[in-house]
Write an enzyme that holds these catalytic residues in place. Structure first.
Site, PDB file in Angstrom:
ATOM      1  N   THR A  98       3.214   0.045  -7.719  1.00 49.16           N
ATOM      2  CA  THR A  98       4.225  -0.710  -6.795  1.00 49.16           C
ATOM      3  C   THR A  98       3.210  -1.971  -6.803  1.00 49.16           C
ATOM      4  OG1 THR A  98       4.919  -1.134  -4.682  1.00 49.16           O
ATOM      5  CG2 THR A  98       2.969   0.393  -4.837  1.00 49.16           C
ATOM      6  N   GLU A 151       3.262  -3.503  -4.054  1.00 52.52           N
ATOM      7  CA  GLU A 151       2.535  -3.551  -2.883  1.00 52.52           C
ATOM      8  C   GLU A 151       0.981  -3.528  -2.874  1.00 52.52           C
ATOM      9  OE1 GLU A 151       4.291  -1.892   0.615  1.00 52.52           O
ATOM     10  OE2 GLU A 151       6.032  -2.217  -0.126  1.00 52.52           O
ATOM     11  N   TYR A 172       0.201   3.190   3.060  1.00 53.81           N
ATOM     12  CA  TYR A 172       0.996   3.463   2.025  1.00 53.81           C
ATOM     13  C   TYR A 172       0.237   2.799   0.587  1.00 53.81           C
ATOM     14  CZ  TYR A 172       4.438   2.789  -1.844  1.00 53.81           C
ATOM     15  OH  TYR A 172       5.119   2.531  -3.060  1.00 53.81           O
ATOM     16  N   LYS A 182      -1.654   4.193  -2.829  1.00 51.12           N
ATOM     17  CA  LYS A 182      -0.912   3.620  -4.299  1.00 51.12           C
ATOM     18  C   LYS A 182      -2.332   3.038  -5.113  1.00 51.12           C
ATOM     19  CE  LYS A 182       2.465   4.572  -5.790  1.00 51.12           C
ATOM     20  NZ  LYS A 182       3.020   5.695  -6.528  1.00 51.12           N
ATOM     21  N   ASN A 189      10.600  -4.055  -5.342  1.00 49.68           N
ATOM     22  CA  ASN A 189      11.366  -3.467  -4.532  1.00 49.68           C
ATOM     23  C   ASN A 189      12.742  -3.131  -5.121  1.00 49.68           C
ATOM     24  OD1 ASN A 189       9.769  -4.676  -2.113  1.00 49.68           O
ATOM     25  ND2 ASN A 189      11.286  -3.736  -0.867  1.00 49.68           N
ATOM     26  N   GLY A 245       1.151  -5.093  10.166  1.00 47.47           N
ATOM     27  CA  GLY A 245       0.621  -5.432   8.945  1.00 47.47           C
ATOM     28  C   GLY A 245       1.550  -5.885   8.168  1.00 47.47           C
TER      29      GLY A 245
HETATM   30  P1  NAD Z   1      11.038   8.542  -2.999  1.00 40.40           P
HETATM   31  O1  NAD Z   1      10.324   8.858  -1.605  1.00 40.40           O
HETATM   32  O2  NAD Z   1      12.696   8.458  -3.078  1.00 40.40           O
HETATM   33  O3  NAD Z   1      10.921   9.954  -3.660  1.00 40.40           O
HETATM   34  C1  NAD Z   1       9.748  10.786  -4.019  1.00 40.40           C
HETATM   35  C2  NAD Z   1       9.656  12.091  -4.498  1.00 40.40           C
HETATM   36  O4  NAD Z   1       8.559  12.636  -4.546  1.00 40.40           O
HETATM   37  C3  NAD Z   1      10.528  12.989  -3.482  1.00 40.40           C
HETATM   38  O5  NAD Z   1      11.408  13.638  -4.494  1.00 40.40           O
HETATM   39  C4  NAD Z   1       9.509  13.824  -3.097  1.00 40.40           C
HETATM   40  O6  NAD Z   1      10.060  14.970  -2.819  1.00 40.40           O
HETATM   41  C5  NAD Z   1       8.366  13.687  -4.157  1.00 40.40           C
HETATM   42  N1  NAD Z   1       7.315  14.295  -3.731  1.00 40.40           N
HETATM   43  C6  NAD Z   1       6.572  13.676  -2.750  1.00 40.40           C
HETATM   44  N2  NAD Z   1       5.156  14.084  -2.629  1.00 40.40           N
HETATM   45  C7  NAD Z   1       5.262  15.170  -3.501  1.00 40.40           C
HETATM   46  C8  NAD Z   1       3.967  16.132  -3.881  1.00 40.40           C
HETATM   47  N3  NAD Z   1       2.975  16.129  -3.267  1.00 40.40           N
HETATM   48  N4  NAD Z   1       4.376  16.881  -5.132  1.00 40.40           N
HETATM   49  C9  NAD Z   1       5.473  16.537  -5.906  1.00 40.40           C
HETATM   50  N5  NAD Z   1       6.626  15.854  -5.433  1.00 40.40           N
HETATM   51  C10 NAD Z   1       6.342  15.110  -4.390  1.00 40.40           C
HETATM   52  O7  NAD Z   1      10.425   7.543  -3.847  1.00 40.40           O
HETATM   53  P2  NAD Z   1      11.092   6.656  -4.789  1.00 40.40           P
HETATM   54  O8  NAD Z   1      11.472   5.316  -4.136  1.00 40.40           O
HETATM   55  O9  NAD Z   1      11.779   6.901  -5.854  1.00 40.40           O
HETATM   56  O10 NAD Z   1       9.735   6.034  -5.549  1.00 40.40           O
HETATM   57  C11 NAD Z   1       9.234   6.677  -6.721  1.00 40.40           C
HETATM   58  C12 NAD Z   1       7.904   5.944  -6.914  1.00 40.40           C
HETATM   59  O11 NAD Z   1       8.174   4.612  -7.403  1.00 40.40           O
HETATM   60  C13 NAD Z   1       6.826   6.311  -5.972  1.00 40.40           C
HETATM   61  O12 NAD Z   1       5.514   6.423  -6.851  1.00 40.40           O
HETATM   62  C14 NAD Z   1       6.836   4.617  -5.287  1.00 40.40           C
HETATM   63  O13 NAD Z   1       5.394   4.334  -4.976  1.00 40.40           O
HETATM   64  C15 NAD Z   1       7.341   3.880  -6.558  1.00 40.40           C
HETATM   65  N6  NAD Z   1       7.790   2.705  -6.296  1.00 40.40           N
HETATM   66  C16 NAD Z   1       9.053   2.671  -5.489  1.00 40.40           C
HETATM   67  C17 NAD Z   1       9.505   1.372  -5.345  1.00 40.40           C
HETATM   68  C18 NAD Z   1      10.735   1.233  -4.541  1.00 40.40           C
HETATM   69  O14 NAD Z   1      11.094   0.417  -3.953  1.00 40.40           O
HETATM   70  N7  NAD Z   1      11.471   2.384  -4.097  1.00 40.40           N
HETATM   71  C19 NAD Z   1       9.108   0.365  -5.932  1.00 40.40           C
HETATM   72  C20 NAD Z   1       8.097   0.193  -6.703  1.00 40.40           C
HETATM   73  C21 NAD Z   1       7.539   1.381  -6.835  1.00 40.40           C
HETATM   74  O1  DAU Z   2       7.766  -3.591  -3.135  1.00 38.91           O
HETATM   75  C1  DAU Z   2       7.839  -2.157  -3.635  1.00 38.91           C
HETATM   76  C2  DAU Z   2       7.879  -1.184  -2.403  1.00 38.91           C
HETATM   77  O2  DAU Z   2       9.041  -1.386  -1.724  1.00 38.91           O
HETATM   78  C3  DAU Z   2       7.818   0.242  -2.749  1.00 38.91           C
HETATM   79  O3  DAU Z   2       6.462   0.610  -3.261  1.00 38.91           O
HETATM   80  C4  DAU Z   2       7.993   1.148  -1.593  1.00 38.91           C
HETATM   81  O4  DAU Z   2       7.868   2.535  -1.775  1.00 38.91           O
HETATM   82  C5  DAU Z   2       9.426   0.911  -1.102  1.00 38.91           C
HETATM   83  O5  DAU Z   2       9.467   1.590   0.370  1.00 38.91           O
HETATM   84  C6  DAU Z   2       9.500  -0.533  -0.609  1.00 38.91           C
HETATM   85  O6  DAU Z   2       8.495  -0.993   0.424  1.00 38.91           O
HETATM   86  P1  DAU Z   2       9.109  -2.086   1.639  1.00 38.91           P
HETATM   87  O7  DAU Z   2       8.306  -2.082   2.751  1.00 38.91           O
HETATM   88  O8  DAU Z   2       9.095  -3.396   1.218  1.00 38.91           O
HETATM   89  O9  DAU Z   2      10.516  -1.675   1.741  1.00 38.91           O
HETATM   90  P2  DAU Z   2      11.451  -1.182   3.101  1.00 38.91           P
HETATM   91  O10 DAU Z   2      12.960  -1.095   2.699  1.00 38.91           O
HETATM   92  O11 DAU Z   2      11.106  -0.334   4.016  1.00 38.91           O
HETATM   93  O12 DAU Z   2      11.368  -2.762   3.745  1.00 38.91           O
HETATM   94  C7  DAU Z   2      11.943  -3.912   2.996  1.00 38.91           C
HETATM   95  C8  DAU Z   2      11.784  -5.140   3.914  1.00 38.91           C
HETATM   96  O13 DAU Z   2      12.878  -4.850   5.027  1.00 38.91           O
HETATM   97  C9  DAU Z   2      10.367  -5.178   4.587  1.00 38.91           C
HETATM   98  O14 DAU Z   2      10.018  -6.639   4.751  1.00 38.91           O
HETATM   99  C10 DAU Z   2      10.774  -4.815   6.064  1.00 38.91           C
HETATM  100  C11 DAU Z   2      12.009  -5.015   6.248  1.00 38.91           C
HETATM  101  N1  DAU Z   2      12.765  -3.934   7.101  1.00 38.91           N
HETATM  102  C12 DAU Z   2      12.634  -2.524   6.686  1.00 38.91           C
HETATM  103  C13 DAU Z   2      13.408  -1.589   7.319  1.00 38.91           C
HETATM  104  C14 DAU Z   2      13.445  -0.159   7.032  1.00 38.91           C
HETATM  105  C15 DAU Z   2      13.422  -4.338   8.183  1.00 38.91           C
HETATM  106  O15 DAU Z   2      13.527  -5.423   8.608  1.00 38.91           O
HETATM  107  N2  DAU Z   2      14.167  -3.400   8.996  1.00 38.91           N
HETATM  108  C16 DAU Z   2      14.291  -2.129   8.739  1.00 38.91           C
HETATM  109  O16 DAU Z   2      14.688  -1.324   9.353  1.00 38.91           O
END
Ligand code: NAD
Ligand code: DAU
Length: 351
Positions: free
Chosen positions: A128, A130, A152, A156, A181, A277
């Site tokens: 990520t 982040e 988190y 990572k 994101n 944070g």
């Molecule tokens: P998510 O939370 O939707 O899904 C995570 C999955 O991992 C779930 O199916 C969960 O059951 C599985 N999991 C958790 N712990 C586990 C374990 N110990 N063993 C096996 N499976 C396990 O996550 P996502 O948003 O799809 O993110 C996927 C990957 O991409 C993550 O590594 C995250 O850091 C990265 N990422 C996410 C975003 C985003 O915006 N969502 C952006 C950049 C990178």
């Molecule tokens: O940047 C990549 C990351 O994006 C991934 O690595 C993470 O797994 C994913 O969860 C996401 O992290 P963020 O913290 O950026 O995502 P989130 O949707 O939680 O929040 C996005 C922005 O919105 C952040 O600035 C916090 C704000 N927020 C979030 C929530 C849930 C709000 O203002 N209100 C809310 O209720």
């Protein structure tokens, strides 16, 4: 024939990736290996299980369980591991950091050991933006130092560093992607876009943290999948690839666009206490992945519209998620601090 083990394949990006890969490569098999935490959901793969019964297998397992990981790789003759498995929600990492360290650091180590021991062809670690931490101006490059702010992002970063150490020490063929994101169908409704769409559909308040001016760079999930596919096939082991589409928006502007698409009033916006944070801005320099041949194919506003449409049409998927454990989570996390807001936005009753 390639057999890919997609860890975390029952989550948001992982399930979109599995669907995308099975459609694109008719000679590939996929083994989804997933612990099915609150974020893992076999509904995300319902159509995949039906459409690709001969090339898709699900294994219920934890990436921290070395024995099961190795057994699965051997049993299914896996050549490649893509690690999407992680604890992913920043807010949750503030009140239960231990599970993040366990899965995102230790679990990554377990997979690396298996890839090393069993001599697999490749591993892709899905990471990520982040890990770079907040950046006030300019954009983070792959060579920049890491400044993670939350448990988190620190977890990572730990996973990423372990991958680089395994490559340096044992030439384990691991590649790292750092995506921004991501949004689209099947995203758990704790993350801002699905939370705000589903709250707004029910005329519930949208809890915007702080002044709402934190900036995120939005990437449509299929663009993210295409970039990971390219890195898998054309990337260099030991290298890191940033993935971002350059759609930088404040959370306030994002929220306004969601409300406009749903024809809902801005009075639903409810400013609440900031996330501790809270990183102000993320921005990625994506020169490297673009040089490899990737560019995002989805324009932000139409992808957001398509996503809103998906949540409108798939209440069966999200309504059952916004109950039970989900309400317990809000109760634990926000308890006294945000009780009124979350009481109204989730239906949770304190006490
Ligand atoms: P998510 O939370 O939707 O899904 C995570 C999955 O991992 C779930 O199916 C969960 O059951 C599985 N999991 C958790 N712990 C586990 C374990 N110990 N063993 C096996 N499976 C396990 O996550 P996502 O948003 O799809 O993110 C996927 C990957 O991409 C993550 O590594 C995250 O850091 C990265 N990422 C996410 C975003 C985003 O915006 N969502 C952006 C950049 C990178
Ligand atoms: O940047 C990549 C990351 O994006 C991934 O690595 C993470 O797994 C994913 O969860 C996401 O992290 P963020 O913290 O950026 O995502 P989130 O949707 O939680 O929040 C996005 C922005 O919105 C952040 O600035 C916090 C704000 N927020 C979030 C929530 C849930 C709000 O203002 N209100 C809310 O209720």
């Amino acid at each position: 024939m390639h057999t890919l083990m997609v860890t975390g394949g029952a989550g948001f990006i992982g399930s979109n990736f599995v669907r995308y890969i099975l459609h694109k490569y008719p000679n590939y098999k996929v083994v989804v290996y997933d612990k099915l935490t609150y974020a893992g959901n076999l509904d995300n793969l319902k159509d995949v299980a039906e459409d690709f019964a001969d090339r898709y297998t699900f294994v219920h397992g934890d990436i921290c369980d070395a024995k099961k990981v190795e057994e699965t790789i051997r049993a299914h003759k896996v050549n490649v591991v893509l690690n999407f498995a992680a604890e992913t929600h920043v807010d949750r990492s503030l009140f239960e950091p231990g599970s993040f360290i366990q899965t995102d650091v230790f679990g990554t180590y377990v997979l690396l050991e298996a890839v090393r021991k069993l001599g697999l062809e490749r591993m892709v670690q899905v990471s990520t933006d982040e890990v770079y931490g907040s950046i006030e101006a300019g954009s983070s490059k792959e060579t920049d130092p890491l400044h993670p702010s939350s448990p988190y992002s620190a977890s990572k970063a730990g996973g990423d560093l372990m991958c680089l150490a395994y490559h340096t020490t044992w030439k384990v063929p691991v590649l790292i992607t750092r995506g921004s994101n991501t949004f689209g169908p099947y995203q758990y409704p704790e993350k801002i876009i699905p939370l705000f769409i589903t709250n707004a559909l029910d005329n519930l308040p949208l809890p915007l943290y702080g002044d709402g001016l934190n900036v995120r760079d939005w990437l449509y999930v299929i663009d993210h999948c295409e970039a990971i596919d390219l890195v898998l096939h054309r990337g260099q082991p030991g290298e890191i690839y940033n993935i971002g589409a350059g759609n930088e928006l404040t959370n306030l502007e994002l929220t306004r666009r969601i409300l406009r698409l749903l024809n809902k009033p801005e009075s639903l916006i409810h400013f609440v206490e900031d996330r501790p944070g809270h990183d102000r801005r993320y921005s990625l320099d994506c020169t490297k992945i673009r040089a490899l041949g990737w560019q995002p194919r989805h324009e932000f506003d139409s992808a957001l519209e398509k996503t809103v449409q998906w949540y409108m049409e798939n209440e069966w998927w999200w309504r059952k998620l916004k109950s039970g454990e989900y309400l317990e989570y809000y109760k634990k996390q926000y308890g006294e601090r945000l009780r009124d807001t979350f009481a109204r936005s989730t239906g949770f009753r304190a006490g």
